[in-house]
Enzyme design. Sequence first.
Site, PDB file in Angstrom:
ATOM      1  N   CYS A 297      -3.747   6.146   0.147  1.00  0.00           N
ATOM      2  CA  CYS A 297      -3.292   4.851  -0.376  1.00  0.00           C
ATOM      3  C   CYS A 297      -2.974   4.908  -1.866  1.00  0.00           C
ATOM      4  O   CYS A 297      -2.609   3.901  -2.476  1.00  0.00           O
ATOM      5  CB  CYS A 297      -4.341   3.779  -0.100  1.00  0.00           C
ATOM      6  SG  CYS A 297      -4.781   3.674   1.646  1.00  0.00           S
TER       7      CYS A 297
ATOM      8  N   ARG B  97      -3.671   2.912  12.442  1.00  0.00           N
ATOM      9  CA  ARG B  97      -3.158   4.135  11.803  1.00  0.00           C
ATOM     10  C   ARG B  97      -2.176   4.853  12.712  1.00  0.00           C
ATOM     11  O   ARG B  97      -1.216   5.462  12.254  1.00  0.00           O
ATOM     12  CB  ARG B  97      -4.325   5.030  11.390  1.00  0.00           C
ATOM     13  CG  ARG B  97      -5.064   4.388  10.229  1.00  0.00           C
ATOM     14  CD  ARG B  97      -6.145   5.257   9.655  1.00  0.00           C
ATOM     15  NE  ARG B  97      -6.926   4.490   8.696  1.00  0.00           N
ATOM     16  CZ  ARG B  97      -8.108   4.839   8.246  1.00  0.00           C
ATOM     17  NH1 ARG B  97      -8.656   5.974   8.656  1.00  0.00           N
ATOM     18  NH2 ARG B  97      -8.740   4.085   7.380  1.00  0.00           N
TER      19      ARG B  97
ATOM     20  N   ARG C 128     -10.879   7.852   3.706  1.00  0.00           N
ATOM     21  CA  ARG C 128     -10.642   6.836   2.680  1.00  0.00           C
ATOM     22  C   ARG C 128     -11.936   6.360   1.999  1.00  0.00           C
ATOM     23  O   ARG C 128     -11.949   5.353   1.327  1.00  0.00           O
ATOM     24  CB  ARG C 128      -9.939   5.632   3.299  1.00  0.00           C
ATOM     25  CG  ARG C 128      -8.614   5.935   3.977  1.00  0.00           C
ATOM     26  CD  ARG C 128      -7.685   4.738   3.882  1.00  0.00           C
ATOM     27  NE  ARG C 128      -6.623   4.718   4.863  1.00  0.00           N
ATOM     28  CZ  ARG C 128      -5.576   5.536   4.893  1.00  0.00           C
ATOM     29  NH1 ARG C 128      -5.452   6.483   3.994  1.00  0.00           N
ATOM     30  NH2 ARG C 128      -4.650   5.407   5.830  1.00  0.00           N
TER      31      ARG C 128
ATOM     32  N   CYS D  67       0.862  -1.189   0.000  1.00  0.00           N
ATOM     33  CA  CYS D  67       0.000   0.000   0.000  1.00  0.00           C
ATOM     34  C   CYS D  67       0.891   1.229   0.000  1.00  0.00           C
ATOM     35  O   CYS D  67       2.083   1.138   0.314  1.00  0.00           O
ATOM     36  CB  CYS D  67      -0.902   0.007   1.237  1.00  0.00           C
ATOM     37  SG  CYS D  67      -2.260   1.202   1.075  1.00  0.00           S
TER      38      CYS D  67
ATOM     39  N   GLU E  23     -16.416  -6.785  -6.179  1.00  0.00           N
ATOM     40  CA  GLU E  23     -14.989  -6.636  -5.860  1.00  0.00           C
ATOM     41  C   GLU E  23     -14.271  -7.982  -5.934  1.00  0.00           C
ATOM     42  O   GLU E  23     -13.150  -8.078  -6.444  1.00  0.00           O
ATOM     43  CB  GLU E  23     -14.813  -6.027  -4.460  1.00  0.00           C
ATOM     44  CG  GLU E  23     -15.083  -4.532  -4.380  1.00  0.00           C
ATOM     45  CD  GLU E  23     -13.972  -3.696  -5.006  1.00  0.00           C
ATOM     46  OE1 GLU E  23     -13.025  -4.268  -5.565  1.00  0.00           O
ATOM     47  OE2 GLU E  23     -14.053  -2.453  -4.936  1.00  0.00           O
TER      48      GLU E  23
ATOM     49  N   LYS F 206     -12.553  -4.508   1.327  1.00  0.00           N
ATOM     50  CA  LYS F 206     -12.006  -3.741   2.444  1.00  0.00           C
ATOM     51  C   LYS F 206     -12.883  -2.525   2.664  1.00  0.00           C
ATOM     52  O   LYS F 206     -13.032  -1.682   1.777  1.00  0.00           O
ATOM     53  CB  LYS F 206     -10.570  -3.320   2.144  1.00  0.00           C
ATOM     54  CG  LYS F 206      -9.943  -2.486   3.255  1.00  0.00           C
ATOM     55  CD  LYS F 206      -8.486  -2.216   3.003  1.00  0.00           C
ATOM     56  CE  LYS F 206      -7.913  -1.328   4.080  1.00  0.00           C
ATOM     57  NZ  LYS F 206      -6.503  -1.027   3.850  1.00  0.00           N
TER      58      LYS F 206
ATOM     59  N   LYS G 155     -12.200  -7.588   5.080  1.00  0.00           N
ATOM     60  CA  LYS G 155     -11.637  -6.822   6.194  1.00  0.00           C
ATOM     61  C   LYS G 155     -12.522  -5.626   6.511  1.00  0.00           C
ATOM     62  O   LYS G 155     -12.907  -4.933   5.575  1.00  0.00           O
ATOM     63  CB  LYS G 155     -10.254  -6.341   5.787  1.00  0.00           C
ATOM     64  CG  LYS G 155      -9.536  -5.502   6.792  1.00  0.00           C
ATOM     65  CD  LYS G 155      -8.272  -4.983   6.209  1.00  0.00           C
ATOM     66  CE  LYS G 155      -7.690  -3.998   7.172  1.00  0.00           C
ATOM     67  NZ  LYS G 155      -6.585  -3.274   6.632  1.00  0.00           N
TER      68      LYS G 155
ATOM     69  N   CYS H  45      -0.078   4.149   1.724  1.00  0.00           N
ATOM     70  CA  CYS H  45      -0.404   5.088   2.814  1.00  0.00           C
ATOM     71  C   CYS H  45       0.694   5.244   3.862  1.00  0.00           C
ATOM     72  O   CYS H  45       0.866   6.324   4.418  1.00  0.00           O
ATOM     73  CB  CYS H  45      -1.731   4.732   3.471  1.00  0.00           C
ATOM     74  SG  CYS H  45      -1.730   3.157   4.338  1.00  0.00           S
TER      75      CYS H  45
END
Length: 324
Positions: free
Chosen positions: A130, A205, A217, A120, A233, A195, A248, A122
């Site tokens: 991200c 975070r 996000r 990722c 997805e 996600k 997730k 981020c």
Amino acid sequence: MPWPTHRPRRLRDSKVIRDLVRETKLSPDDLIYPIFVVSGKNHKIPINTLPGQARLSPDEAAKLAVEYRNLGGRAVLLFGIPDYKDEVGSSGADPLGPVPLAINAIKEAAPDLIVVTDVCLCEYTSHGHCGLVENNRVKNDPSLAHLAEQALTHVRAGADIVAPSDMMDGRVGAIRQVLDKAGYEDRPIMAYSVKYASSFYGPFREAADSAPSFGDRRGYQMDPANRLEARLEVELDLAEGADIIMVKPAGPYLDIVREVRNLIDRPLAAYQVSGEMAMLKAAAAVGALDFKAAALESLLGIKRAGADLILTYLAPEVLPWLGK
Ligand code: PBG
């Protein structure tokens, strides 16, 4: 089916009979342990928001990996916290960054442990998003090459599996193409396919220093209200070449885990995220519940919902309790 002919309690009468008819069992093979790595040496910096977890330098990560393997653990997931950040997250593709160095150290110390890496931007971007940002918007297509480059860096360093968690459209296909072209067609992709834009990532975070500096996000992670969209997805990621599909968070989304389980014949993973573990720890700390029993029940629930694999910070704590 009339009572008293059928008495479900007959099969609950003793521990042995309950063991015999139990439908779901947790095994060390089910668990993947997420760890956080930094550069340097001898660093083991506790993470306040994630009780029991620390930011580890590669040498310390290797020690932990050996301990984890000796407990019966099979796989870890690496998150990198880099020394520098920029607009495009270039430290994520630095072959001398914390993740590649930790992969080397872990593979040397515990070669049979599977090393998965989170892919990722981020953690590596100055803005904490991200993907790449232009005019305060997260741009999809320009992000793909950067994600693929990071994945390739991890694989070159010896990662067994890469796990993109950014939620850009098309990233699984982009990563697959780049890995194949470089000769790594044998390396699987575990896609964070479903996600959600969840508040349960709060402690992470803080741990990964990856909170977005503006906005949120919701423009790329999924709306927690949506179930049917999860199917799309998953279908897209499978079509792009994902080998393992992930949902997730796990606990608040067990219906989604089951939905995806019923949809696919491929391995399914679910991530018990930082906020889920923080709730268990906080409740146990004030004596509101028994930690061991509640932790095992939370993981059993995720497996019963249909997950083959569970990513959990509780892995080293629960391993000694499994199979007892
Ligand atoms: C990176 C990433 C996040 C998590 C895993 N990978 C944070 C986020 O999306 O904000 C969350 C993990 C956790 O909460 O335990 N994109």
